[in-house]
Write a protein that holds these residues in place. Structure first.
Motif, short mmCIF file in Angstrom:
data_model
loop_
_atom_site.label_atom_id
_atom_site.label_comp_id
_atom_site.label_asym_id
_atom_site.label_seq_id
_atom_site.Cartn_x
_atom_site.Cartn_y
_atom_site.Cartn_z
N GLN A 30 19.29 25.09 2.04
CA GLN A 30 20.30 25.16 0.99
C GLN A 30 19.77 24.61 -0.35
OE1 GLN A 30 24.24 23.76 2.41
NE2 GLN A 30 23.44 23.86 4.48
N VAL A 31 20.59 24.71 -1.36
CA VAL A 31 20.30 24.14 -2.67
C VAL A 31 21.55 23.37 -3.11
CG1 VAL A 31 19.67 24.55 -5.08
CG2 VAL A 31 18.76 26.05 -3.29
N PRO A 32 21.50 22.05 -3.39
CA PRO A 32 20.27 21.26 -3.41
C PRO A 32 19.77 20.90 -2.01
CG PRO A 32 22.16 19.86 -3.85
CD PRO A 32 22.68 21.26 -3.79
N VAL A 33 18.44 20.81 -1.89
CA VAL A 33 17.84 20.22 -0.70
C VAL A 33 18.11 18.71 -0.76
CG1 VAL A 33 15.62 19.68 0.39
CG2 VAL A 33 16.08 21.99 -0.48
N TYR A 34 18.50 18.15 0.35
CA TYR A 34 18.78 16.71 0.41
C TYR A 34 17.57 15.92 -0.11
CZ TYR A 34 20.06 12.19 2.50
OH TYR A 34 20.36 10.88 2.71
N GLY A 35 17.80 15.13 -1.13
CA GLY A 35 16.75 14.24 -1.64
C GLY A 35 15.76 14.89 -2.59
N CYS A 36 15.93 16.17 -2.90
CA CYS A 36 14.96 16.85 -3.77
C CYS A 36 15.45 16.83 -5.22
CB CYS A 36 14.75 18.29 -3.31
SG CYS A 36 13.60 19.20 -4.37
N ASP A 37 14.54 16.61 -6.13
CA ASP A 37 14.88 16.59 -7.56
C ASP A 37 14.15 17.68 -8.33
OD1 ASP A 37 16.82 14.56 -7.76
OD2 ASP A 37 15.28 13.05 -7.45
N ARG A 42 22.89 19.73 -8.34
CA ARG A 42 23.58 18.46 -8.06
C ARG A 42 24.50 18.07 -9.22
NH1 ARG A 42 19.19 16.08 -6.28
NH2 ARG A 42 19.37 16.83 -4.13
N ILE A 43 24.14 18.48 -10.43
CA ILE A 43 25.00 18.11 -11.56
C ILE A 43 25.99 19.23 -11.92
CG2 ILE A 43 23.40 16.43 -12.55
CD1 ILE A 43 22.57 18.54 -14.59
N ASP A 44 25.77 20.45 -11.41
CA ASP A 44 26.67 21.57 -11.71
C ASP A 44 26.86 22.39 -10.43
OD1 ASP A 44 27.95 23.89 -12.47
OD2 ASP A 44 26.70 24.25 -14.24
N VAL A 45 28.04 22.24 -9.83
CA VAL A 45 28.30 22.83 -8.51
C VAL A 45 28.16 24.35 -8.52
CG1 VAL A 45 30.80 23.04 -8.81
CG2 VAL A 45 29.89 22.70 -6.53
N SER A 46 28.23 24.98 -9.71
CA SER A 46 28.12 26.44 -9.74
C SER A 46 26.71 26.91 -9.38
CB SER A 46 28.52 26.98 -11.12
OG SER A 46 27.56 26.67 -12.09
N TYR A 47 25.75 25.98 -9.33
CA TYR A 47 24.39 26.35 -8.92
C TYR A 47 24.09 26.04 -7.45
CZ TYR A 47 23.26 27.21 -13.81
OH TYR A 47 23.22 27.71 -15.08
N GLY A 49 33.88 31.62 -9.87
CA GLY A 49 33.46 30.23 -9.93
C GLY A 49 33.25 29.69 -8.54
N ALA A 50 32.27 28.83 -8.43
CA ALA A 50 31.96 28.26 -7.11
C ALA A 50 32.80 27.02 -6.93
CB ALA A 50 30.48 27.95 -7.03
N LEU A 51 34.10 27.26 -6.84
CA LEU A 51 35.02 26.12 -6.88
C LEU A 51 35.31 25.54 -5.51
CD1 LEU A 51 37.49 27.56 -9.50
CD2 LEU A 51 35.61 25.96 -9.84
#
Lengths: 267, 267
Positions: free
Chosen positions: B13-20, B28-33, B263-265
């Motif tokens: 998935q995206v985000p991968v746990y712990g990946c920056d 992680r900062i915008d749920v639509s991604y 929207g990925a709401l």
């Protein structure tokens, strides 16, 4: 030493999908009554241990490095399903301890990712995290299952899910090592038919009366039992409490006390 | 006929746990991604079909009776894990179709609850929901896996995950039955090492060029590939689109059009 019950539901959780019983209806309109997959967080000087990994939002609850270890009672899906995603993460590996069960669950053992599955624990052979002593106790369930006695200094918590009754050797061990706090499987309402795999209320209370812990918390609650509590059809004996998600208990020099519930705000 | 891509991520998935990385940080900062487990909803006059059940919040997304059937591509955990909880619900049973795989995933086939697993589908043998024709197409993956050609009237959508390349007979079939819309596994960035189990971008585009569908949507996206798109390192050919969670496409007398993204709401 502090334990927070992150999930207190049985395999069906509360609300059950599509159910409008008193407990499920209540949980659907007020998230504080939701019962997630049965699991807990133990925090002590020895580290932060997650007891079972069935919450599907583990990746949101814990940052990499937050957990020092994961302790599994057994490999039923509702106790491990949150690990399916977590395992593919980056960051420090997380040691995972549990009973011998070569099948594990799905492909979890075959593709552990960042989870470091440790050799299976042996019954009554303690392992240590700093001063925290952790003793696996055999339970009676449809898969190989351990409860755990968690001890630090003079304090101890017994966490016993999933089980129907207790094996005699586990009961004898706990009579010799009376826990301050007993957290025990109590899935079903009182029943005259002997239950399979999980305690009913009668069996859970019988364990309480047999072990005489400081206090007892009933967890792994089905919606049927929850509905009886919602309707105030059951009164618990003194010293016995019904678990709630996010319920916390602390044990320190001041003794055992129930923490202010932080609210079931997560998930 | 309308398809909504509910999840467009690979197993991590995206985000991968712990990946920056750029893609994971952005999600992680915008749920639509966010890219959830790969799955889609098909709505047609013939009914509402869920393509794969890997979303862990299926019980929140769909009320009992909302889904006429569930169609599984295969039994990897990230394609079925949402069924572990859903199955214990109340309400009308949900028929589940998929390829032959006696192991299923964990105890899903052994304890199906409200899911009515149907006899395994056979390659190229269509089944029908009203006027909706559904043809299983063998794919190349590490488990028995079907893609599906979904046809209603003159319109068709091919949904092909998870796969690395296409078996010759599936490619030949789709050349004879050119889909208006092709949704295809594109997990990896372009690579010189032949990928295992999933397409890289080169293979996905080769399938697009070979089949010449009306339009192609790339899905089952890894965070590595997503990061390349985030950095604008890749330009797609005309008629090829990068999937997003909640992206919808409609097919009717007006032809194929991309829906306004709602929207990925959710989740």
């Amino acid at each position: 030493m502090k334990i927070t019950l992150l999930g207190t539901g049985d395999v069906r959780q509360v609300p059950v999908y599509g159910c409008d019983c008193e407990a499920c209806y209540r949980a659907r309109i007020d998230v504080s009554y939701v019962r997630r997959p049965c699991s807990a967080l133990l925090e002590s000087a020895g580290g932060r241990l997650l007891l079972d990994g069935g919450l599907s939002d583990l990746c949101q609850r814990f940052k990499p490095g937050d957990l020092d270890a994961i302790l599994l009672t057994h490999y039923h899906v509702d106790h491990v399903q949150g690990l399916f995603h977590l395992r593919w993460g980056l960051g420090p590996t997380i040691p995972v301890f549990g009973p011998e069960d070569q099948n594990g669950c799905a492909d979890l053992l075959k593709h552990p990712g960042m989870l470091a599955f440790q050799p299976p624990l042996n019954a009554f052979e303690s392992i240590y995290f700093g001063d925290l002593q952790l003793t696996p106790l055999p339970l009676q369930h449809s898969k190989p299952t351990f409860g755990y006695l968690l001890r630090e200094g003079d304090h101890s918590i017994a966490y016993l899910t999933d089980t129907v009754g207790l094996p005699p050797e586990t009961e004898a061990y706990l009579k010799q090592h009376t826990p301050d706090l007993l957290v025990v499987d109590c899935s079903h309402p009182p029943t005259e038919i002997p239950p399979r795999n999980h305690n009913d209320l009668n069996m859970a209370l019988a364990i309480h009366h047999s072990l005489q812990p400081g206090k007892t918390v009933l967890t792994h609650i089905s919606h049927e039992l929850d509905a009886m509590f919602a309707q105030k059809l059951i009164e618990l004996p003194a010293g016995v409490y019904l678990a709630e998600d996010q319920m916390g208990w602390s044990l320190d020099c001041g003794g055992l006390r129930r923490d202010w519930r932080m609210g079931a705000l997560i998930g």
